[in-house]
Design a protein around this motif. Structure first.
Motif, PDB file in Angstrom:
ATOM      1  N   GLN A 174       3.968   6.740  11.430  1.00 20.66           N
ATOM      2  CA  GLN A 174       2.762   6.997  10.657  1.00 20.66           C
ATOM      3  C   GLN A 174       2.642   8.479  10.294  1.00 20.66           C
ATOM      4  O   GLN A 174       2.223   8.832   9.190  1.00 20.66           O
ATOM      5  N   SER A 175       3.054   9.351  11.208  1.00 19.83           N
ATOM      6  CA  SER A 175       2.888  10.789  10.989  1.00 19.83           C
ATOM      7  C   SER A 175       3.818  11.348   9.920  1.00 19.83           C
ATOM      8  O   SER A 175       3.589  12.448   9.409  1.00 19.83           O
ATOM      9  N   VAL A 176       4.889  10.617   9.571  1.00 13.87           N
ATOM     10  CA  VAL A 176       5.822  11.116   8.552  1.00 13.87           C
ATOM     11  C   VAL A 176       5.888  10.190   7.337  1.00 13.87           C
ATOM     12  O   VAL A 176       6.743  10.377   6.469  1.00 13.87           O
ATOM     13  N   SER A 177       4.994   9.218   7.261  1.00 15.06           N
ATOM     14  CA  SER A 177       5.039   8.286   6.132  1.00 15.06           C
ATOM     15  C   SER A 177       4.773   9.036   4.830  1.00 15.06           C
ATOM     16  O   SER A 177       3.956   9.950   4.770  1.00 15.06           O
ATOM     17  N   GLY A 178       5.497   8.653   3.793  1.00 11.74           N
ATOM     18  CA  GLY A 178       5.319   9.287   2.488  1.00 11.74           C
ATOM     19  C   GLY A 178       5.972  10.646   2.366  1.00 11.74           C
ATOM     20  O   GLY A 178       5.707  11.365   1.403  1.00 11.74           O
ATOM     21  N   MET A 179       6.854  11.016   3.295  1.00 12.34           N
ATOM     22  CA  MET A 179       7.530  12.316   3.237  1.00 12.34           C
ATOM     23  C   MET A 179       9.001  12.125   2.874  1.00 12.34           C
ATOM     24  O   MET A 179       9.696  11.320   3.497  1.00 12.34           O
ATOM     25  N   MET A 180       9.460  12.869   1.868  1.00 11.61           N
ATOM     26  CA  MET A 180      10.858  12.826   1.466  1.00 11.61           C
ATOM     27  C   MET A 180      11.319  14.237   1.115  1.00 11.61           C
ATOM     28  O   MET A 180      10.536  15.042   0.600  1.00 11.61           O
ATOM     29  N   THR A 234       0.844  -1.183   0.000  1.00 13.75           N
ATOM     30  CA  THR A 234       0.000   0.000   0.000  1.00 13.75           C
ATOM     31  C   THR A 234       0.873   1.224   0.000  1.00 13.75           C
ATOM     32  O   THR A 234       1.762   1.362   0.824  1.00 13.75           O
ATOM     33  N   THR A 235       0.616   2.170  -0.908  1.00 10.38           N
ATOM     34  CA  THR A 235       1.480   3.333  -1.018  1.00 10.38           C
ATOM     35  C   THR A 235       0.747   4.612  -0.685  1.00 10.38           C
ATOM     36  O   THR A 235       1.097   5.682  -1.131  1.00 10.38           O
ATOM     37  N   LEU A 243      18.198  -2.155  -2.653  1.00 13.26           N
ATOM     38  CA  LEU A 243      17.075  -1.768  -3.496  1.00 13.26           C
ATOM     39  C   LEU A 243      16.610  -0.354  -3.184  1.00 13.26           C
ATOM     40  O   LEU A 243      16.378   0.451  -4.084  1.00 13.26           O
ATOM     41  N   VAL A 244      16.505  -0.031  -1.897  1.00 14.92           N
ATOM     42  CA  VAL A 244      16.091   1.316  -1.501  1.00 14.92           C
ATOM     43  C   VAL A 244      17.097   2.352  -2.002  1.00 14.92           C
ATOM     44  O   VAL A 244      16.721   3.391  -2.557  1.00 14.92           O
ATOM     45  N   ARG A 245      18.365   2.065  -1.821  1.00 15.13           N
ATOM     46  CA  ARG A 245      19.416   3.001  -2.251  1.00 15.13           C
ATOM     47  C   ARG A 245      19.366   3.216  -3.769  1.00 15.13           C
ATOM     48  O   ARG A 245      19.432   4.360  -4.249  1.00 15.13           O
ATOM     49  N   GLU A 246      19.221   2.147  -4.507  1.00 11.48           N
ATOM     50  CA  GLU A 246      19.210   2.213  -5.968  1.00 11.48           C
ATOM     51  C   GLU A 246      18.007   2.996  -6.485  1.00 11.48           C
ATOM     52  O   GLU A 246      18.134   3.896  -7.319  1.00 11.48           O
ATOM     53  N   ARG A 247      16.827   2.648  -5.972  1.00 11.12           N
ATOM     54  CA  ARG A 247      15.614   3.302  -6.449  1.00 11.12           C
ATOM     55  C   ARG A 247      15.547   4.766  -6.017  1.00 11.12           C
ATOM     56  O   ARG A 247      15.043   5.618  -6.744  1.00 11.12           O
ATOM     57  N   THR A 248      16.053   5.078  -4.829  1.00 13.24           N
ATOM     58  CA  THR A 248      16.016   6.456  -4.333  1.00 13.24           C
ATOM     59  C   THR A 248      16.902   7.358  -5.172  1.00 13.24           C
ATOM     60  O   THR A 248      16.520   8.478  -5.525  1.00 13.24           O
ATOM     61  N   VAL A 270       8.825   4.286  -4.185  1.00 12.22           N
ATOM     62  CA  VAL A 270      10.024   4.530  -3.382  1.00 12.22           C
ATOM     63  C   VAL A 270       9.633   4.907  -1.950  1.00 12.22           C
ATOM     64  O   VAL A 270      10.273   4.467  -0.983  1.00 12.22           O
ATOM     65  N   ALA A 271       8.572   5.696  -1.806  1.00 14.83           N
ATOM     66  CA  ALA A 271       8.091   6.026  -0.457  1.00 14.83           C
ATOM     67  C   ALA A 271       7.678   4.759   0.284  1.00 14.83           C
ATOM     68  O   ALA A 271       7.915   4.621   1.489  1.00 14.83           O
ATOM     69  N   ALA A 272       7.059   3.825  -0.441  1.00 13.24           N
ATOM     70  CA  ALA A 272       6.672   2.553   0.170  1.00 13.24           C
ATOM     71  C   ALA A 272       7.895   1.764   0.621  1.00 13.24           C
ATOM     72  O   ALA A 272       7.910   1.181   1.712  1.00 13.24           O
ATOM     73  N   LEU A 273       8.934   1.747  -0.195  1.00 13.13           N
ATOM     74  CA  LEU A 273      10.166   1.052   0.176  1.00 13.13           C
ATOM     75  C   LEU A 273      10.785   1.662   1.428  1.00 13.13           C
ATOM     76  O   LEU A 273      11.253   0.949   2.319  1.00 13.13           O
ATOM     77  N   HIS A 274      10.794   2.981   1.505  1.00 14.75           N
ATOM     78  CA  HIS A 274      11.322   3.634   2.706  1.00 14.75           C
ATOM     79  C   HIS A 274      10.473   3.311   3.928  1.00 14.75           C
ATOM     80  O   HIS A 274      11.002   3.140   5.035  1.00 14.75           O
ATOM     81  N   GLY A 275       9.155   3.217   3.737  1.00 13.84           N
ATOM     82  CA  GLY A 275       8.298   2.845   4.851  1.00 13.84           C
ATOM     83  C   GLY A 275       8.598   1.438   5.340  1.00 13.84           C
ATOM     84  O   GLY A 275       8.620   1.174   6.546  1.00 13.84           O
ATOM     85  N   ILE A 276       8.842   0.530   4.420  1.00 15.69           N
ATOM     86  CA  ILE A 276       9.193  -0.845   4.775  1.00 15.69           C
ATOM     87  C   ILE A 276      10.520  -0.878   5.524  1.00 15.69           C
ATOM     88  O   ILE A 276      10.669  -1.556   6.541  1.00 15.69           O
TER      89      ILE A 276
END
Length: 234
Positions: free
Chosen positions: A192-198, A3-4, A84-89, A148-154
């Motif tokens: 949860q309060s910062v999910s999806g923030m980059m 879920t993204t 994977l996170v590093r590469e995609r980011t 990518v936000a989902a990967l960071h959340g994971i």
């Protein structure tokens, strides 16, 4: 499927998976939860936190394959979640920077993007409208941001789960284990309060979720982003 939206991970009862799990095969294994009662043991011997079981991210094989896509025809060479996170980011940072340059969007310092509950990507500052239009008009770029936000959340979730496992094992009694689970619940609320923030700064894209997780579990010396995230959610 990952879920993204506001909560970019799927949680279910299990123990924490090692941070170096391969992302090239099937679903991430879910070993028995640390401290769980063995078959035949009395259920009453397992400490109850009153806060629910520890959560772990479990990706299906299809979800892992989708997240491993690098946004182009090439195949990702990542062999772990961190890789994977590093590469995609890095690829996403370059892509956003290029799109902004082509649209003549100038920035005067760091720019923070947020994935809101409706799935829209928002920001602030003088270039807010231009940047938000950029994502709206380029569905592929928006999709890559969400992935990518989902990967960071994971990754952030995995860090706090590993901290929970360490703290639970180090606890000497039920009171200590209950306290560890209490801290874990607080960390989840803050994440949860910062999910999806980059934040994009000097060509680098940094995740608030990962920075906050690092600050909370003390794995890394918190930088400016981590301190800002921690202050925001204190």
């Amino acid at each position: 499927m990952v879920t993204t939206a506001a909560t970019p991970w799927t949680a279910q009862a299990a123990s924490v998976a090692p941070s170096k799990n391969s992302v090239s095969g099937g679903a991430v294994p879910a070993p028995q939860a640390a401290g769980a009662a063995k078959p035949g043991a009395e259920a009453g011997k397992t400490p109850s936190t009153g806060l629910g079981a520890a959560a772990i991210v479990v990706l299906s094989a299809a979800a892992q394959a989708r997240l491993a896509e690098s946004g182009g025809p090439g195949v990702s060479r990542a062999t772990s979640l961190d890789d994977l996170v590093r590469e995609r980011t890095k690829a996403l940072a370059d892509r956003i920077g290029g799109a902004m340059a082509r649209a003549n969007i100038a920035t005067d310092g760091p720019m923070t993007f947020k994935l809101d509950g409706s799935g829209a990507i928002t920001t602030d500052g003088p270039a807010r409208k231009a940047v938000e239009t950029l994502f709206k008009d380029d569905p592929d770029l928006a999709k890559e941001f969400k992935d990518v936000a989902a990967l960071h959340g994971i990754q952030a979730m995995q860090k706090v789960l590993e901290a929970l496992e360490r703290e639970t094992k180090a606890a000497k009694d039920d009171e200590g284990r209950n306290a560890a689970h209490g801290r874990h619940t607080v960390r989840l609320v803050k994440l949860q309060s910062v999910s999806g923030m980059m934040t994009l700064d000097a060509g680098n894209l940094r995740s608030w979720s990962v920075a906050l997780a690092d600050a909370m579990v003390g794995e890394d010396a918190p930088g400016a982003t981590a301190r800002e995230a921690a202050a925001r959610t204190a």
